[in-house]
Design a protein around this motif. Structure first.
Motif, PDB file in Angstrom:
ATOM      1  N   LEU A 329      26.223  62.317  77.295  1.00  0.00           N
ATOM      2  CA  LEU A 329      27.080  63.139  78.163  1.00  0.00           C
ATOM      3  C   LEU A 329      28.544  62.902  77.812  1.00  0.00           C
ATOM      4  O   LEU A 329      28.970  61.755  77.670  1.00  0.00           O
ATOM      5  CB  LEU A 329      26.867  62.757  79.624  1.00  0.00           C
ATOM      6  N   ARG A 330      29.286  63.986  77.708  1.00  0.00           N
ATOM      7  CA  ARG A 330      30.734  63.855  77.520  1.00  0.00           C
ATOM      8  C   ARG A 330      31.371  63.560  78.882  1.00  0.00           C
ATOM      9  O   ARG A 330      30.734  63.792  79.913  1.00  0.00           O
ATOM     10  CB  ARG A 330      31.304  65.159  76.955  1.00  0.00           C
ATOM     11  N   PRO A 331      32.615  63.098  78.896  1.00  0.00           N
ATOM     12  CA  PRO A 331      33.256  62.826  80.196  1.00  0.00           C
ATOM     13  C   PRO A 331      33.222  64.084  81.068  1.00  0.00           C
ATOM     14  O   PRO A 331      33.479  65.194  80.583  1.00  0.00           O
ATOM     15  CB  PRO A 331      34.699  62.465  79.814  1.00  0.00           C
ATOM     16  N   GLY A 332      32.854  63.937  82.313  1.00  0.00           N
ATOM     17  CA  GLY A 332      32.840  65.066  83.245  1.00  0.00           C
ATOM     18  C   GLY A 332      31.629  65.973  83.105  1.00  0.00           C
ATOM     19  O   GLY A 332      31.495  66.947  83.838  1.00  0.00           O
ATOM     20  N   GLU A 333      30.720  65.632  82.194  1.00  0.00           N
ATOM     21  CA  GLU A 333      29.560  66.502  81.985  1.00  0.00           C
ATOM     22  C   GLU A 333      28.407  66.062  82.878  1.00  0.00           C
ATOM     23  O   GLU A 333      28.334  64.908  83.298  1.00  0.00           O
ATOM     24  CB  GLU A 333      29.136  66.424  80.517  1.00  0.00           C
ATOM     25  N   ARG A 334      27.490  66.984  83.103  1.00  0.00           N
ATOM     26  CA  ARG A 334      26.357  66.724  83.984  1.00  0.00           C
ATOM     27  C   ARG A 334      25.090  67.140  83.262  1.00  0.00           C
ATOM     28  O   ARG A 334      25.066  68.178  82.596  1.00  0.00           O
ATOM     29  CB  ARG A 334      26.579  67.646  85.173  1.00  0.00           C
ATOM     30  N   GLY A 335      24.044  66.336  83.357  1.00  0.00           N
ATOM     31  CA  GLY A 335      22.818  66.712  82.653  1.00  0.00           C
ATOM     32  C   GLY A 335      21.598  66.214  83.389  1.00  0.00           C
ATOM     33  O   GLY A 335      21.670  65.313  84.227  1.00  0.00           O
ATOM     34  N   LEU A 336      20.466  66.823  83.067  1.00  0.00           N
ATOM     35  CA  LEU A 336      19.201  66.415  83.683  1.00  0.00           C
ATOM     36  C   LEU A 336      18.493  65.488  82.717  1.00  0.00           C
ATOM     37  O   LEU A 336      18.257  65.851  81.559  1.00  0.00           O
ATOM     38  CB  LEU A 336      18.343  67.652  83.949  1.00  0.00           C
ATOM     39  N   TRP A 337      18.179  64.284  83.180  1.00  0.00           N
ATOM     40  CA  TRP A 337      17.499  63.334  82.318  1.00  0.00           C
ATOM     41  C   TRP A 337      16.017  63.274  82.685  1.00  0.00           C
ATOM     42  O   TRP A 337      15.671  63.003  83.825  1.00  0.00           O
ATOM     43  CB  TRP A 337      18.143  61.944  82.442  1.00  0.00           C
TER      44      TRP A 337
END
Ligand SMILES: Nc1ncnc2c1ncn2[C@@H]1O[C@H](COP(=O)(O)OP(=O)(O)OP(=O)(O)O)[C@@H](O)[C@H]1O
Length: 444
Positions: A329-337
């Motif tokens: 994830l990049r700074p400020g990014e959101r992801g589903l793990w």
């Protein structure tokens, strides 16, 4: 006929624990106008006071009449005293895949409208006729089997973008019933010409179904599905402790229970949540699992990405330790793990992977799980580290349990998942609904 329409609206409103503000997506067609009107009537009754409705129409700008049709919906809403907004699809439109692009844009704009109007859920007017078309289309594309959905068709509830619930209260109703209701109420509707334009697959399927009079086989009717889900949630909620999207603990013998289809369905919903999947296990898997669960001996079985670990103290479900992904994830990014946890990075780049579950293991032991289970489950928990070595300053991430699964927007499941969050993160009170918005801070 019209009673069925009002009943569906009442049953829908009764399935909420507390009154909510709902955004009704109204195209101007019969189904969504019928939905708005029926919900309006149902929410006026004494018992349902407290619900509030807002409405939104998406002007796709694909036909010259769309703007005036949207205005007409606005006038209808005003006549009911329901606030209404029009959102427009601006910009160029794709040359191919127009219907799919329009649908994606529509949900995106509806979610935006819901946010702007303070609504917690979106209700759409999908009907049993739409359901039949969907099943026929999936069947034609060979999508049956494999996914475990098959004749289950379109879900009655979907957590769109893992942000907002899209609910389909009329999924069990035929269009003819809704039209009869509108006619009895003296309300007209518009017919979208693309619904009969043979350029579009859905229009062709609709015409074929009407001509043949056949209806595709449904695994559950929407009414059965929703009754079954409510009962499933109610049944298992007294017997299951869930620890986030990590472990479920069932303390009762399951020998007879697995023969009850609603109990079985509740168990399979749990397996889908813990395995990070958005569909229930396929029929053959359910059968194998039922066989295993009915025996009393300690032992383990893995199915649908989940380990079913039976010990003398109870049955434990947790993700199998295989094929766990790595997420950057990049700074400020959101992801589903891994389909289970939404991770949002704050101010530094992060890598999320499985393993080194020290923090989790202790939390699970503190929460009362056997040490062996806590150890195994912590190994499939998210391990979050700053991507750059040496960067350890401040908070790095926010973690959200992914609890969204179709058919789980039900009182029982809300509770179970609220419990889960309270137990796992040591909170002494339930998070306010909607539960999936709860973010829990993790230290670096
Ligand atoms: N332009 C739109 N604006 C708002 N909601 C929409 C729009 N198009 C579709 N929807 C929502 O999605 C549901 C299903 O869409 P679908 O395209 O099958 O409906 P339709 O046949 O155009 O209209 P209806 O379902 O109202 O008769 C609708 O019932 C409605 O709730």
């Amino acid at each position: 006929m019209s009673d069925a329409v009002l009943d569906a609206a009442r049953i829908f409103l009764n399935s909420f624990i507390e009154p909510r503000r709902l955004l009704v997506a109204v195209s101007g067609g019969s189904d969504s106008k019928g939905l708005l009107l029926a919900l309006h009537h149902a929410s006026q009754t004494e018992a349902r006071k407290g619900f509030s409705l807002v409405a939104c129409t998406i002007d796709h700008r694909l036909r010259p009449e769309s703007a005036s049709e949207a205005e007409a919906v606005g006038a209808f809403c005003t006549s009911l005293g329901v606030p209404h907004r029009i959102y427009r699809w601006e910009g160029d439109k794709p040359r191919t895949g127009l219907q799919a692009a329009a649908r994606n844009k529509r949900y995106e704009l509806l979610a935006e409208a819901a946010g702007a109007l303070g609504a917690e859920c979106i209700a759409t007017g999908h009907t049993l006729d739409d359901q039949y078309e969907t099943i026929a289309m999936r069947g034609a594309r060979g999508a049956e089997g494999g996914q475990g959905q098959g004749g289950a068709g379109m879900a009655a509830t979907v957590l769109y973008g893992r942000r907002i619930w899209v609910l389909r209260p009329f999924l069990g109703l035929r269009r003819t019933a809704i039209r009869a209701f509108l006619e009895a109420e003296g309300v007209g509707w518009s017919d979208d010409p693309s619904n009969v334009n043979p350029v579009f697959e859905r229009a062709r399927v609709r015409a074929d179904l009407a001509a043949s009079g056949d209806v595709p086989a449904l695994r559950w009717s929407a009414a059965q599905r929703s009754a079954s889900s409510v009962r499933a949630a109610a049944l298992i909620s007294g017997h299951v402790r869930v620890y986030g999207a990590l472990v479920a603990e069932i303390a009762v013998p399951l020998a007879g229970k697995m023969d009850d289809p609603d109990w079985c369905r509740g168990m399979m919903s749990l397996a889908a949540v813990l395995g990070g999947r958005d569909h229930l296990p396929a029929g053959a898997t359910v059968k194998r699992l039922s066989g295993f669960l009915k025996s009393d001996h300690p032992g383990r079985m893995t199915a649908a990405r989940v380990v079913f670990d039976r010990r003398s103290s109870g049955l434990y479900l947790y993700r199998e330790p295989r094929n766990l992904p790595v997420l950057d994830l990049r700074p400020g990014e959101r992801g589903l793990w891994d389909g289970r946890f939404t991770i949002a990075s704050l101010d530094s780049a992060l890598t999320v992977s499985a393993g080194d579950g020290g923090v989790w293991q202790q939390r699970l032991i503190d929460a009362g799980l056997p040490k062996g289970v806590a150890m195994r489950a912590s190994q499939v928990a998210p391990h979050i580290v700053p991507a750059e070595a040496g960067n350890t300053g401040g908070d790095t991430a926010k973690v959200e349990c992914r609890i969204g699964l179709y058919d789980t927007f039900l009182p029982g499941f809300d509770r179970i998942m609220a419990d889960a969050i309270a137990v796992l993160f040591g909170r002494d009170r339930y998070p306010a609904p909607p539960v999936h918005d709860v973010l829990t801070e993790l230290e670096g």
